[in-house]
Design an enzyme around this catalytic site. Structure first.
Site, mmCIF file in Angstrom:
data_model
loop_
_atom_site.group_PDB
_atom_site.id
_atom_site.type_symbol
_atom_site.label_atom_id
_atom_site.label_comp_id
_atom_site.label_asym_id
_atom_site.label_seq_id
_atom_site.Cartn_x
_atom_site.Cartn_y
_atom_site.Cartn_z
ATOM 1 C CG HIS A 216 -1.751 -1.155 1.471
ATOM 2 N ND1 HIS A 216 -2.544 -1.731 0.510
ATOM 3 C CD2 HIS A 216 -1.919 -1.913 2.589
ATOM 4 C CE1 HIS A 216 -3.160 -2.781 1.038
ATOM 5 N NE2 HIS A 216 -2.791 -2.913 2.279
ATOM 6 C CG ASP B 67 -4.825 -6.272 2.066
ATOM 7 O OD1 ASP B 67 -4.721 -6.781 3.187
ATOM 8 O OD2 ASP B 67 -4.810 -5.044 1.892
HETATM 9 ZN ZN LIG Z 1 -2.386 -5.638 4.890
#
Ligand SMILES: [Zn+2]
Length: 463
Positions: A275, A326
């Site tokens: 991210h 994720d």
């Molecule tokens: Zn994560």
């Protein structure tokens, strides 16, 4: 003896598509020959469609699969990542080792059927429900190892270091009690897990959770301790998922998270920046130049309203990238690639943004880039259909109506951009061994039963 060879009319090699490719591997599942322009020989199985390299999934929190689809309602005037996180914590606090194993097993079977042949498990629920270490401190990590071995998926296990609830050493919250570890206890955990990882060919790395959860001294000491155990071990970190996190980091240090990390840690090709959503131009340039992999999780980042990564800015700097599922709201390689490309199209008002000069076919360019970056982030030899790499393969089903009659590269394009929720995969192999045949994992029914039961228990409070 099962054949250790496969003949493909079309195969996606690291340099692009090739025809009439013969693949051979050894007893350990490592490719010993990849020969384009070969002749089909009797006795060598012929793939039922184009052969792709298996996709490494570079970011997973397995237990979150159990709550997929359960947070899609408005709980606050403006829901955000942070309101989702409080629901996720409530779920994590109830989880038992048996439930984690059942959910992970179900998830890993789903992953294999979706074309993921290995997974990086960013594992942060360590302790019992009261926050005390289990009698075997590695209990929950071992549940993940068993789930991966049973499903037959490759694993990079990344125990997570988590110490604080915010920048500047803020004390952990009560809801984080199962995650918290001292740096020494983390290094002991890694030591304890190493034999089991080695025994099943899993790679062991470390995941400092984020800069908000790991103070600078702990980050420094943990990295030094890890390097003493394994100088090339993979290191993954959540780095800039939320604008709130960027603002808090600026308040704390005067720097944005990626800039701070680059100035204070030895970031290099061992690292996966998960991210890295919120970077300025300087951070894009500097981070790409380190050789670190950008860990992109397009469907989760969309689901959580995180923001959009600027892929062209990253690849202009020759940045490596891969994809992860994720939170597992979606478990599908094709959908991650589609979501990534569509986000770029929408923001730029262009098409085929992820195509490159060498690979104008956007699905081909993305598949190859994500395999290369995913392999690097996994710290394993998963870099595609080349000698010395593991024989992790995905065979498209050339007879599927979505693909029938198309050429190899068009079949991959159709798989990524035109299959909807259909999945035209014939076979998936991990280290040469068949994990999925005719689109199905042999343990699918059992895996689904265990998953459903564990989820029911977690939702009803039973055990
Ligand atoms: Zn994560």
């Amino acid at each position: 003896m099962t054949a250790r060879s496969l003949f493909a009319d079309h195969a996606l090699l690291p340099g692009g598509w090739a025809r009439d490719v013969r693949l051979d591997w050894d007893a350990t599942g490592r490719l010993t020959a990849v020969q384009p322009g070969a002749t089909a020989t009797r006795g060598i199985p012929r793939a039922e469609g184009p052969v792709l390299p298996g996709m490494p999934n570079l970011h997973s929190h397995a237990f979150q699969r159990g709550m997929a689809g359960l947070t899609e309602y408005r709980a606050e005037a403006q829901d955000s990542f942070w309101s989702w996180r409080s629901l996720m914590y409530r779920f994590a606090l109830r989880l038992s080792p048996a439930q984690l194993e059942a959910i992970a097993f179900g998830l890993y079977v789903d992953m294999l059927e979706a074309g993921y042949t290995s997974v990086c498990e960013f594992h942060y629920v360590h302790h019992d429900t009261d926050g005390h270490p289990y009698a075997d401190d590695a209990e929950l990590a071992r549940a993940l190892l068993r789930a991966a071995a049973r499903a037959g998926i490759g694993l990079t296990l990344l125990p997570v270091l988590y110490q604080t609830s915010g920048f500047g050493g803020a004390a952990p919250a009560e809801g984080q009690r199962r995650f918290i570890r001292s740096t020494d206890s983390m290094l002991r955990l890694l030591d304890a897990l190493r034999p089991a990882c080695d025994a099943q060919g899993a790679r062991l790395g470390l995941a400092p959770h984020s800069l908000r959860a790991v103070p600078p001294e702990a980050l420094r000491d943990a990295l030094a301790g890890l390097a003493a155990q394994d100088a090339t071990a993979p290191i993954h970190i959540h780095i800039a998922e939320q604008t709130q996190e960027v603002d808090d980091c600026l308040t704390w240090s005067g720097q944005r998270p990626v800039a701070w990390l680059l100035d204070h840690a030895p970031v290099d090709a061992r690292w996966c920046l998960v991210h890295a959503t919120h970077m300025d131009a300087d951070e894009y340039r500097r981070a790409a130049a380190t050789g670190a992999v950008a860990g992109l999780c397009p469907t989760t980042e969309a689901n959580l309203g995180d923001g959009l990564f600027d892929l062209p800015q990253w690849t202009q700097g020759r940045g490596a990238w891969g994809v992860g599922s994720d939170s597992h709201a979606c478990v599908d390689v094709a959908e991650e690639l589609l979501m990534l490309e569509y986000g770029q199209r929408l923001i730029r008002r262009q098409r085929n943004v992820a195509a490159t000069a060498a690979q104008p076919e956007v699905a081909t360019a993305m598949w190859l880039a994500a395999v290369a970056g995913g392999a690097q982030a996994s710290g394993r030899d998963l870099g595609g259909l080349a000698t010395g790499q593991q024989a992790d393969l995905v065979v498209l089903d050339a007879a599927h109506p979505v693909l029938a009659g198309l050429e190899g590269p068009q079949m991959l394009s159709a798989h990524v951009f035109a299959a909807g929720r259909q999945r035209p995969l014939a076979q998936v192999r991990v280290a040469g061994r068949i994990a999925v045949e005719a689109g199905a994992h042999p343990l699918r029914a059992e895996a689904q039963r265990g998953f459903v039961q564990a989820r029911r228990e977690l939702l009803t409070g039973g055990a």
